[in-house]
Structures are given as C-alpha cells and as structure tokens.
Write an enzyme that holds these catalytic residues in place. Structure first.
Site, PDB file in Angstrom:
ATOM      1  N   HIS A  36       5.196   5.779  11.566  1.00 27.77           N
ATOM      2  CA  HIS A  36       4.675   5.622  10.201  1.00 27.77           C
ATOM      3  C   HIS A  36       3.747   6.826   9.948  1.00 27.77           C
ATOM      4  CE1 HIS A  36       3.463   3.900   6.512  1.00 27.77           C
ATOM      5  NE2 HIS A  36       3.150   2.684   6.893  1.00 27.77           N
ATOM      6  N   ARG A  55      11.225   3.894   3.202  1.00 27.50           N
ATOM      7  CA  ARG A  55      10.911   2.932   4.278  1.00 27.50           C
ATOM      8  C   ARG A  55      12.189   2.192   4.609  1.00 27.50           C
ATOM      9  NH1 ARG A  55       5.853  -1.112   4.441  1.00 27.50           N
ATOM     10  NH2 ARG A  55       4.945   0.862   5.098  1.00 27.50           N
ATOM     11  N   LYS A  62      26.641  -3.983  -2.191  1.00 26.07           N
ATOM     12  CA  LYS A  62      28.103  -3.915  -2.364  1.00 26.07           C
ATOM     13  C   LYS A  62      28.755  -3.166  -1.207  1.00 26.07           C
ATOM     14  CE  LYS A  62      27.117  -3.136  -7.219  1.00 26.07           C
ATOM     15  NZ  LYS A  62      27.098  -2.020  -8.181  1.00 26.07           N
ATOM     16  N   ARG A  89       0.792  -1.228   0.000  1.00 24.15           N
ATOM     17  CA  ARG A  89       0.000   0.000   0.000  1.00 24.15           C
ATOM     18  C   ARG A  89       0.825   1.280   0.000  1.00 24.15           C
ATOM     19  NH1 ARG A  89      -2.676  -3.905   1.816  1.00 24.15           N
ATOM     20  NH2 ARG A  89      -0.669  -4.362   2.735  1.00 24.15           N
ATOM     21  N   THR A  90       1.786   1.339   0.900  1.00 24.63           N
ATOM     22  CA  THR A  90       2.485   2.618   1.090  1.00 24.63           C
ATOM     23  C   THR A  90       3.241   2.998  -0.180  1.00 24.63           C
ATOM     24  OG1 THR A  90       2.721   2.007   3.405  1.00 24.63           O
ATOM     25  CG2 THR A  90       4.029   3.871   2.638  1.00 24.63           C
TER      26      THR A  90
HETATM   27  N1   CP Z   1      -0.075  -0.041   5.914  1.00 23.72           N
HETATM   28  C1   CP Z   1       1.096  -0.336   5.343  1.00 23.72           C
HETATM   29  O1   CP Z   1       2.146   0.229   5.693  1.00 23.72           O
HETATM   30  O2   CP Z   1       1.023  -1.274   4.362  1.00 23.72           O
HETATM   31  P1   CP Z   1       2.239  -1.754   3.459  1.00 23.72           P
HETATM   32  O3   CP Z   1       3.241  -2.413   4.395  1.00 23.72           O
HETATM   33  O4   CP Z   1       1.665  -2.688   2.464  1.00 23.72           O
HETATM   34  O5   CP Z   1       2.857  -0.535   2.835  1.00 23.72           O
END
Ligand code: CP
Length: 314
Positions: free
Chosen positions: A128, A100, A79, A50-51
């Site tokens: 998050h 991320r 590397k 999703r993110t």
């Molecule tokens: N909610 C969320 O962070 O989903 P993903 O890990 O799929 O990005």
C-alpha cells in the site's frame, strides 16, 4: 519510462525525501490549477474510504477531473471483462489510473500492460505504497526526522499491507522495529528476511503493555483484516488480540505518536483520541498532500515545477 508506483521498495532514500518535500509544498498550498486538463481515474475493486476520497480530493484540488468507480459491481467486469481489458479501456480516457485490487500483484500486472501510469492504492495483503508516503510524511512531521526511530507495529502484521510497505520504505532510515502480534498474525518470514538482508533490527514481542512500548517513538496500530481470512472462526479468535488502553501510555515518551491507517475497529480505546499521542486523524489528513505529490510525480511534474507553480489559488 514507466512512472507507475507499484511498490515503495522501488524508491531510494533521496526519492522518498523528495516526495516528502513535495507533500510539504502541497500542504502550504493545496489548491492549484496544476493539473487542469488532466483526467485521473480511480478504480476501486475493494472498499475504501480514505484512500479513494483523498486521491480524488487531491486531484480535484489540483484542477484535474476524476472518473472511476468505487464498486466493481457496476462495471463490465461483472460481464466477464478482464483486468487487462479494463485497464486498456480506461487508459483511453485517463492520464493516470489509481487502482485498488484484492489480488496481490494486480498493480504490477496493470503497470505492465497500461500505457499510462498506475498508482497502487493497495493490492491484497501485499503493498500500500501511497499509505506509506502519508505515513512517512506523518512520521517526519511529528518526529522532525525519519532516522533512528523505534517503530512498534501492532496487530495484524500478516495481512496488513500498510506495515509491509512501511517496513520496506524505512530500510533507508536505520529504524528499530518491534513486532507485536499473535502467532497467527505474525510478521511473515518474507519481511523478516527482508529486514535481515537490509540490516534492519527487529524484536518480536508477545506482551503488549506499558513497559513493552515505553521506548516507542511511533506506535503503529493495525486492524485485524477480516476480509483476508478464509476461516471466520479463526478471525473471531484473534480479532481482539491487542487493544491499546489509555493506561498503557503511562510510561510513553513525550514524542510518542500513535498512528493507524484506519479504519479503527477495536484497536485503540476512544479515550486515547484526546491525548497528545493520538495522531491517526491528522495522519489521514496528511494523505491529501502525500497523494497530491504522488499524482504529480507519476505525471512527470517535478518538485521544482511545484515550487515555481504560479497557478496557486489563495
Ligand atoms: N488506510 C486505508 O487504506 O483506508 P481505506 O481502506 O479507507 O482507504
């Protein structure tokens, strides 16, 4: 001015409401050329559906181009290139970096070394913030307010970065939190102390049944974060701790909405998907508009400019 988004705790009530307004403008008209000529980089050192896809869709629908990776194994990190060098390099190519990372604090570090804004798309079990903006947008859309709500957080409250961020953001809105988790996955002391320092009421429960959740406005379910466990035997022991069953909604308030950051593993019975309480798929859909707002804000584009934008594609 550093326009990075590392933690939602940096945002005032006014800023959160401003971003909700901006997300709402994007929901009216998601397709624009507002970011034509810009490049958005998405660097995902951890898996995501999703993110990453909603950030990339957000950028694409605003006319930006997207570069990046969904798997760090295809990068020169294998590397031995450091995170700092990777960030410095990508800053040569992109106007903004959405990242991320599995390490807590990685986004903060990146924001301190990068010449372009960093948007934290999740750092370990820490924060998050972009998820929180879509959660808040979803709460606002379904409840008509952000104030004075009973918010139940269920499941993995130890490793669940989404609940940590949401808790901090909601401090401006006089919530009452209810934490439901097994002992091993209880809300960390740090966040309970944060509640005390900010005058936020919270109640901890062990029971998870129709009576316990009867006065919930928001029921925020979470997955047990398998990837954060060093001992998989412990994961096996707690993984199915709390399953929301349809009959547990027998006393639910009419306005109750069930949220879940997803992915769902075994937290919500599938039959609940058809009830009016289920909102998790719409919640993920709201991520597009919330992330359009966050990208624009990080690039210095104002709500006024979004409202007066004449690049809308009808
Ligand atoms: N909610 C969320 O962070 O989903 P993903 O890990 O799929 O990005």
């Amino acid at each position: 001015m550093n326009r990075s988004l590392v933690t939602i705790a940096d945002h005032t009530r006014e800023k959160i409401e401003y971003l909700v307004d901006m997300a709402s403008e994007f929901e009216k008209h998601p397709n624009r050329r507002l970011l034509e000529g810009r490049v958005v980089a998405t660097l995902f050192f951890e898996p995501s559906t999703r993110t990453r896809l909603s950030f990339e869709t957000a950028a694409n629908r605003l006319g930006a181009r997207v570069i990046g990776f969904a798997d760090p194994k295809v990068t020169s990190g294998t590397k031995g290139e450091t995170l700092k060098d990777t960030i410095m390099m990508v800053s040569n190519y992109a106007d903004i970096i959405v990242m991320r990372h599995y390490l807590e604090g990685a986004a903060r570090y990146a924001s301190e070394v990068a010449p372009v804004p960093i948007v934290n798309a999740g750092d370990g079990a820490n924060q998050h913030p972009s998820q929180t903006m879509l959660d808040i947008y979803s709460i606002y859309k379904t409840q008509g307010t952000l104030d004075n709500l009973n918010i139940y957080m269920v499941g993995d409250l130890k490793y669940g970065r989404t609940v940590h961020s949401l808790l901090m953001a909601m401090r401006h809105f006089n919530p009452t939190f209810h934490f439901i988790a097994p002992d091993e996955l209880a809300m960390p002391e740090y966040y309970k102390l944060y509640c005390k320092e900010h005058g936020i009421r919270y109640v901890e429960h062990k029971d998870f049944d129709a009576n316990t959740i009867a006065d919930a406005d928001i029921l925020y379910m979470t997955r047990v974060q398998r990837e954060r466990f060093s001992d998989l035997v412990e994961y096996e022991r707690v993984k199915d701790s709390y399953l929301l069953k349809r009959n547990m909604l027998s006393r639910a308030k009419d306005n109750l909405k069930i949220l879940h950051p997803l992915p769902r593993v075994n937290e919500i019975e599938y039959s609940i998907d058809e009830t009016p309480y289920a909102y998790y798929f719409q919640q993920a859909g709201n991520g597009l508009f919330a992330r359009q707002a966050l990208i624009c804000d990080a690039l210095g584009i104002t709500l006024e400019e979004v409202k007066n934008d004449n690049t809308i594609i009808y």
